[in-house]
Design a protein around this motif. Sequence first.
Motif, PDB file in Angstrom:
ATOM      1  N   TRP A  73       0.842  -0.994  -0.098  1.00  0.00           N
ATOM      2  CA  TRP A  73      -0.120  -0.064  -0.008  1.00  0.00           C
ATOM      3  C   TRP A  73       0.817   1.204   0.088  1.00  0.00           C
ATOM      4  O   TRP A  73       2.031   1.288   0.327  1.00  0.00           O
ATOM      5  CB  TRP A  73      -0.988   0.009   1.274  1.00  0.00           C
ATOM      6  CG  TRP A  73      -2.040  -1.112   1.161  1.00  0.00           C
ATOM      7  CD1 TRP A  73      -1.901  -2.340   1.460  1.00  0.00           C
ATOM      8  CD2 TRP A  73      -3.534  -0.749   1.185  1.00  0.00           C
ATOM      9  NE1 TRP A  73      -2.951  -3.209   1.170  1.00  0.00           N
ATOM     10  CE2 TRP A  73      -3.920  -2.057   1.323  1.00  0.00           C
ATOM     11  CE3 TRP A  73      -4.171   0.378   0.999  1.00  0.00           C
ATOM     12  CZ2 TRP A  73      -5.402  -2.349   1.007  1.00  0.00           C
ATOM     13  CZ3 TRP A  73      -5.491   0.182   0.880  1.00  0.00           C
ATOM     14  CH2 TRP A  73      -6.254  -0.990   0.930  1.00  0.00           C
ATOM     15  N   LYS A  74       0.287   2.249  -0.350  1.00  0.00           N
ATOM     16  CA  LYS A  74       0.897   3.610  -0.198  1.00  0.00           C
ATOM     17  C   LYS A  74       0.222   4.701   0.446  1.00  0.00           C
ATOM     18  O   LYS A  74      -1.156   4.594   0.318  1.00  0.00           O
ATOM     19  CB  LYS A  74       1.130   4.253  -1.883  1.00  0.00           C
ATOM     20  CG  LYS A  74       1.918   5.359  -1.820  1.00  0.00           C
ATOM     21  CD  LYS A  74       2.076   6.005  -3.208  1.00  0.00           C
ATOM     22  CE  LYS A  74       2.733   7.304  -3.053  1.00  0.00           C
ATOM     23  NZ  LYS A  74       2.981   7.907  -4.504  1.00  0.00           N
ATOM     24  N   ILE A  75       0.811   5.348   1.355  1.00  0.00           N
ATOM     25  CA  ILE A  75      -0.032   6.545   2.072  1.00  0.00           C
ATOM     26  C   ILE A  75       0.595   7.923   1.739  1.00  0.00           C
ATOM     27  O   ILE A  75       1.596   7.908   1.394  1.00  0.00           O
ATOM     28  CB  ILE A  75       0.015   6.226   3.631  1.00  0.00           C
ATOM     29  CG1 ILE A  75      -0.930   7.248   4.480  1.00  0.00           C
ATOM     30  CG2 ILE A  75       1.665   6.486   4.150  1.00  0.00           C
ATOM     31  CD1 ILE A  75      -1.141   6.794   5.811  1.00  0.00           C
ATOM     32  N   GLU A  76      -0.257   8.582   1.496  1.00  0.00           N
ATOM     33  CA  GLU A  76       0.018  10.013   1.038  1.00  0.00           C
ATOM     34  C   GLU A  76      -0.856  11.020   1.794  1.00  0.00           C
ATOM     35  O   GLU A  76      -2.213  10.615   1.989  1.00  0.00           O
ATOM     36  CB  GLU A  76      -0.184  10.139  -0.300  1.00  0.00           C
ATOM     37  CG  GLU A  76      -1.094   9.925  -1.140  1.00  0.00           C
ATOM     38  CD  GLU A  76      -0.989   9.604  -2.566  1.00  0.00           C
ATOM     39  OE1 GLU A  76       0.001  10.386  -2.935  1.00  0.00           O
ATOM     40  OE2 GLU A  76      -1.721   9.010  -3.422  1.00  0.00           O
ATOM     41  N   VAL A  77      -0.601  12.242   1.994  1.00  0.00           N
ATOM     42  CA  VAL A  77      -1.575  13.341   2.409  1.00  0.00           C
ATOM     43  C   VAL A  77      -2.235  13.926   1.345  1.00  0.00           C
ATOM     44  O   VAL A  77      -1.698  13.904   0.159  1.00  0.00           O
ATOM     45  CB  VAL A  77      -0.641  14.458   3.110  1.00  0.00           C
ATOM     46  CG1 VAL A  77      -1.423  15.607   3.381  1.00  0.00           C
ATOM     47  CG2 VAL A  77       0.153  14.024   4.274  1.00  0.00           C
ATOM     48  N   VAL A  78      -3.815  13.735   1.569  1.00  0.00           N
ATOM     49  CA  VAL A  78      -4.475  14.302   0.565  1.00  0.00           C
ATOM     50  C   VAL A  78      -4.212  15.879  -0.030  1.00  0.00           C
ATOM     51  O   VAL A  78      -4.664  16.605   1.001  1.00  0.00           O
ATOM     52  CB  VAL A  78      -5.958  14.032   0.684  1.00  0.00           C
ATOM     53  CG1 VAL A  78      -6.934  14.629  -0.264  1.00  0.00           C
ATOM     54  CG2 VAL A  78      -6.227  12.400   0.947  1.00  0.00           C
TER      55      VAL A  78
END
Length: 671
Positions: free
Chosen positions: A459-464
């Motif tokens: 998975w990848k997490i990032e700030v929207v």
Amino acid sequence: MAARKGNTNAVRGTNDSSTLSKCSMSQHGYFKDHFLKYFAAKIVRRAPLIHRGYYIRTKAIDWILQSFLCHFSDVTAQVVSLGAGYDSSCFRLLSEGAKSTFIEIDFPQTVHNKSSIIKSTPELHRLLQDPVFDEGSATVPLRSKQYSLVGVDLCNVGFLEQTLSSLISFSQPTLLLSECVMTYMDVKDSQRLIEWVCKEFDNSIFVTYEQVHPNDGFGLVMQEHFRTLGSPLKAVNTFPTLQSQEERYLCAGYGVVDARDMNSAYQQLLSDSERQRIENMELFDEFPEWHLKCAHYTLVLASKGDCSPLHKKVTQEVPLITCGVCQEGTFKLSPVAMENCDPSLSRYGHASVVLTGDTMLLIGGYGPEHGKHSRLGNCLLLHYNRAGRWVTSKLDIIDAAILPAMMHHTATKTSDGRVIIFGGRQSPKSASNVCYQLTNFMDNLDSSNVGAHQSHNKWKIEVVKAKGQLPLPRYKHSAVNVQAMDGTELIIIFGGRTNTGVALDNCSVFSINSNTWEEVVFDGEMPTARFSHSCFTWKNSVYIIGGLGSDFIPLNSIYKLSIETDTRIVSKQLKLFDFPYQYASPAVCHGDVAYLIGGICCQGDGTTGVVTIHLSTMTWSQCGVPADHRVILANHTAHYWRDNNIVTLGGGGNCFSFGTHYNSVYSLQLT
């Protein structure tokens, strides 16, 4: 005090711990009693939850003491403290001009120690008229005109009567206080003591403070704590409810009896301004644990003779909260079969979503990690495999450090498979309004292989980086995915708490398609500010239920938000007769039925069971959850799974001074 030889030291230890907690509570301004510091072995700082618990205990007992002294101000009234320990109330009352006679009874060693402290502390012994310190006396090491210390085993009522006969009058108005004392005695001994008091004191009011509701999740943790200390609670299973506590004293011969728990005391004894003062004392965010603690302690008043009019008077001035939790039947709650599960599966204050029918994702919360309890920043997959067992695996996240360790945030799955995480907090003073998204590299999640093949976990997490105005920082809010009537996919954020603890009443809308935030003002009846409320969607509408209001009292109001577009929401309050006041109840909607799973109220044992709402008819019912397991249905999440089962994930909390409890994973059978 009374106890057999095996647990005498352990029971005395509860006095030492209680004194430290009371002193910390007083030092932090909850209740003024500067005499406490003389009896504390050291000055320590307790947690806000401990401060609150000892505050309401002290306040409730002081309420009846002050009422008694005021009512009998024209006569020589008597206060007899059974198992007084290092309590300092009599010195505080004497310093305020009380004219009554005070007798304190406890273990001989305890009263000798207390006598030595009083003798060596000028501010204490100068309050006493003509004090006589007799270190050689086995039973009365300190005697004065208004105050005496007595070292007698409370199980030996014959010797107790003989000792007291030279110190007090059995016919004068007398308040007898047992503050967490008889609970450590064998039931036959405590019952003999109550019956003796009722028989010998013609005009008396017996005031008892001790534990109730021993067999729900919180009660089981409470019992285990005292067993571990070597001071088991011996009366709580014989007299487990407020009603059984009342019957205990009625059977002993008292004519007027009532019992109230500390939730009732906090709401009924305190003025609005005093409650507000306490709420502002320290930033506080353990409301489920606070209300559960209060539900598990009772103040019992039992009176006869000249004290009965006083009893009736104070009960009329401060009426009991008599409404209870009405439950129809029960649902079965069972632990699920687990296999090689990660310890951090045990957590509370987390968020969770269903990724596929048999795969769930838990994000953040508070739980065990690296050998200690802390806020969690990890994401954990929970899968139901082909062998019929639940297994876990850590989510393999690119740039995982972006997601902070936090709790009381929300997670919402979108139609394209993303998981939107919003808000939450680290400490109560650090609410967040950052929005994150988790994106899965593999769209074809196979729950039988997840965990076996880590590529499925990538998975990848990032700030929207969204357009529009971000919502205010908040936690304990709600967030749901709903399709508006015009077909737009939206996430609706409502309520929550701010950095300063203020409850919010505003609504922000996140448009999935345009990646835009919009604060929306409702048309119609505006929901009041709240947090820890229930929220679910049904037929293009969002339902907001209960929660804690701006005064931190549970709500029972229900609002239906009709989502027409991303800028137009019509709100209407729904009326359901006698709907329960509750909060922290995760909502699960399946078909035309919504279920509020567990949560907290301020009646009964503090728990709510399961509330079922039939949405087509807007009727409701409530069922209990049998306490077969040590489960605290608070700070948890819940999801519909399969075959009329709801899975509850985690939950629990900091059970006052009894330790931290974590639930595992349970299945709730709806049929």
